[in-house]
Design a protein around this motif. Structure first.
Motif, short mmCIF file in Angstrom:
data_model
loop_
_atom_site.label_atom_id
_atom_site.label_comp_id
_atom_site.label_asym_id
_atom_site.label_seq_id
_atom_site.Cartn_x
_atom_site.Cartn_y
_atom_site.Cartn_z
N ASP A 252 -1.57 -19.31 55.93
CA ASP A 252 -2.64 -18.60 56.65
C ASP A 252 -3.99 -19.30 56.55
OD1 ASP A 252 -3.21 -18.16 54.02
OD2 ASP A 252 -3.32 -15.97 54.16
N GLY A 253 -4.01 -20.53 55.98
CA GLY A 253 -5.27 -21.28 55.88
C GLY A 253 -5.97 -21.08 54.56
N THR A 254 -5.48 -20.16 53.72
CA THR A 254 -6.05 -19.99 52.39
C THR A 254 -5.36 -20.94 51.42
OG1 THR A 254 -4.52 -18.20 51.83
CG2 THR A 254 -6.61 -17.58 52.86
N TYR A 255 -5.70 -20.83 50.12
CA TYR A 255 -5.16 -21.77 49.14
C TYR A 255 -4.61 -21.04 47.92
CZ TYR A 255 -7.30 -25.47 51.89
OH TYR A 255 -7.63 -26.32 52.90
N GLN A 256 -3.82 -21.78 47.14
CA GLN A 256 -3.27 -21.21 45.91
C GLN A 256 -3.23 -22.26 44.82
OE1 GLN A 256 1.06 -20.81 45.40
NE2 GLN A 256 1.24 -21.26 47.62
N THR A 257 -3.22 -21.80 43.58
CA THR A 257 -3.07 -22.69 42.44
C THR A 257 -2.52 -21.88 41.27
OG1 THR A 257 -4.18 -24.34 41.04
CG2 THR A 257 -5.40 -22.33 41.53
N ARG A 258 -2.10 -22.57 40.24
CA ARG A 258 -1.58 -21.87 39.06
C ARG A 258 -1.78 -22.73 37.82
NH1 ARG A 258 4.38 -20.39 39.78
NH2 ARG A 258 3.65 -19.83 41.88
N LYS A 259 -1.86 -22.07 36.69
CA LYS A 259 -1.97 -22.78 35.42
C LYS A 259 -1.24 -21.96 34.36
CE LYS A 259 -5.58 -25.22 34.29
NZ LYS A 259 -6.94 -25.70 33.87
N SER A 260 -0.49 -22.65 33.50
CA SER A 260 0.34 -21.97 32.52
C SER A 260 -0.10 -22.30 31.10
CB SER A 260 1.81 -22.37 32.69
OG SER A 260 2.28 -22.04 33.98
N VAL A 261 0.23 -21.38 30.18
CA VAL A 261 0.02 -21.59 28.76
C VAL A 261 1.31 -21.20 28.05
CG1 VAL A 261 -0.97 -19.29 28.43
CG2 VAL A 261 -1.46 -21.08 26.78
N ILE A 262 1.70 -21.98 27.05
CA ILE A 262 2.92 -21.71 26.30
C ILE A 262 2.54 -21.00 25.00
CG2 ILE A 262 4.92 -22.73 25.14
CD1 ILE A 262 4.78 -25.03 27.14
N VAL A 263 3.07 -19.80 24.84
CA VAL A 263 2.77 -18.99 23.66
C VAL A 263 3.98 -18.98 22.73
CG1 VAL A 263 2.05 -16.72 22.83
CG2 VAL A 263 1.26 -17.55 25.06
N PRO A 264 3.86 -19.45 21.49
CA PRO A 264 4.98 -19.39 20.54
C PRO A 264 5.42 -17.95 20.30
CG PRO A 264 3.22 -20.82 19.74
CD PRO A 264 2.67 -20.09 20.91
N GLU A 265 6.70 -17.77 20.02
CA GLU A 265 7.24 -16.42 19.83
C GLU A 265 6.52 -15.66 18.73
OE1 GLU A 265 11.43 -16.31 19.10
OE2 GLU A 265 11.90 -15.97 21.21
N GLU A 266 6.16 -16.39 17.66
CA GLU A 266 5.52 -15.71 16.54
C GLU A 266 4.12 -15.20 16.87
OE1 GLU A 266 5.21 -20.24 15.82
OE2 GLU A 266 6.70 -18.78 16.55
N ASP A 267 3.50 -15.74 17.96
CA ASP A 267 2.16 -15.31 18.35
C ASP A 267 2.17 -14.17 19.35
OD1 ASP A 267 1.08 -17.16 16.69
OD2 ASP A 267 0.58 -18.62 18.25
N VAL A 268 3.35 -13.88 19.91
CA VAL A 268 3.44 -12.83 20.92
C VAL A 268 3.08 -11.48 20.29
CG1 VAL A 268 4.94 -11.59 22.51
CG2 VAL A 268 5.14 -14.07 22.26
N GLY A 269 2.13 -10.80 20.88
CA GLY A 269 1.70 -9.51 20.37
C GLY A 269 0.62 -9.59 19.31
N GLU A 270 0.36 -10.83 18.83
CA GLU A 270 -0.65 -11.01 17.79
C GLU A 270 -2.00 -11.39 18.37
OE1 GLU A 270 -0.20 -10.34 14.61
OE2 GLU A 270 1.88 -9.75 15.00
N HIS A 271 -1.98 -12.10 19.50
CA HIS A 271 -3.21 -12.60 20.10
C HIS A 271 -3.24 -12.30 21.58
CE1 HIS A 271 -3.96 -14.75 16.39
NE2 HIS A 271 -2.79 -15.37 16.50
#
Length: 328
Positions: A252-271
């Motif tokens: 439709d003439g607009t744009y998109q982008t994405r960026k990812s971060v890898i979170v260790p399992e032990e950090d899930v829910g902690e930060h």
């Protein structure tokens, strides 16, 4: 120190708030050996081509129906008239550069001279312009509006600079055009079909479970213009650098982008991790916070408030700076 680092980061990102609202650019090329027309000219408004002409065409593009005012038709006639001049100076630049770089024999088979001139209107009312030339993809020449002279980027451009500056009257016209009339052209060309005005990006968080970690992606789409800044902020608002991402077009003439971060399992829910997006269509920023579904609500709100306060403060600094440094 941490707050200072985030402050500097958001200061750089905050520059996107002053991204263009309307941008009119002219592009000219003179080439040999690439299977292209010898000369091409294109005028673009916000990525939409509103005028095109090349040396293979018998006539220039007629005035379109959407230009229906006297001022608009006069501007269109001006575009046609300047097209002749643009072809002449492009050929002159090509010939001068080829000679000064000593591109003779087989070296003269494929060369291209490019020039561009743009005027941009920003949301805060600031208006800016520039004119640059390149030869075979490298900087060659630029126009200094204040001194009304050309600046040679390389020694081989000095001859062409001298040739152009002999015609001081034309330089005066060019400077006057980019200082005033180009803004008038912006107002006329805004009527062109297909020209998009700023569109607010949609931001969402996507999770993907992997062995030992979770990949959290910030997907930003539906925005215009295409210039956007996004960053992940990790624990304690520390930037998480995951490299550069591409900005891709939507249908439709607009744009998109994405960026990812890898979170260790032990950090899930902690930060908590925050995706901060800045775009000219929004006054401050768009922030989405991810905490693995377990992070406390208070931590999320603290992150949001800190980011908002920093961005708001920086916005005031940037506004003061830009109002001090105004139009050409």
């Amino acid at each position: 120190m941490k707050i200072a680092c985030v402050l500097l980061l958001l200061l750089n990102l905050q520059q996107v708030r002053t991204d263009l609202q309307y941008d009119s650019c002219g592009y000219w090329t003179y080439s040999k050996g690439f299977g292209l027309p010898e000369f091409t000219e294109r005028i673009v408004l916000n990525d939409v081509t509103v005028y095109y002409h090349d040396s293979s065409l018998r006539s220039k593009m007629p005035c379109p129906d959407w230009i229906n005012t006297t001022a608009g038709k006069e501007e269109w006639s001006s575009i046609h008239a300047w097209s002749v001049h643009s072809r002449y100076v492009s050929a002159l630049g090509f010939q001068s550069a080829t000679k000064q770089f000593n591109l003779t024999g087989s070296l003269s088979d494929q060369n291209i001279y490019q020039a561009s001139g743009c005027c941009s209107l920003y949301p805060d009312g600031t208006y800016r312009a520039f004119v640059t030339h390149a030869f075979n993809g490298k900087d060659f020449l630029s126009l200094d509006f204040k001194r009304k002279t050309f600046v040679a980027a390389v020694p081989q451009a000095v001859l062409y600079k001298t040739l152009r500056e002999r015609d001081s009257a034309t330089i005066e016209e060019i400077v006057a055009y980019y200082r005033t009339r180009c803004l008038d052209r912006l107002n006329i060309l805004k009527q062109a079909p297909g020209v998009l005005i700023r569109k607010v990006p949609e931001v969402r968080i996507i999770e993907q479970q992997k062995v030992g970690s979770i990949t959290v992606t910030c997907h930003v789409t539906g925005f215009y213009p295409p210039v956007v800044q996004m960053v992940w902020l990790g624990p304690d608002l520390q930037p998480v650098d995951e490299g550069v991402t591409d900005v891709l077009p939507n249908e439709d003439g607009t744009y998109q982008t994405r960026k990812s971060v890898i979170v260790p399992e032990e950090d899930v829910g902690e930060h908590t991790y925050s995706c901060v997006v800045l775009h000219s269509s929004v006054p401050d920023n768009i922030t989405r916070v991810w905490g693995g579904g377990k992070a406390g609500g208070m931590a999320v709100w603290i992150s949001l408030v800190c980011i908002w306060l920093l961005a708001a403060g920086i916005g005031l600094v940037v506004w003061w700076y830009r109002t001090r440094d105004a139009v050409i």
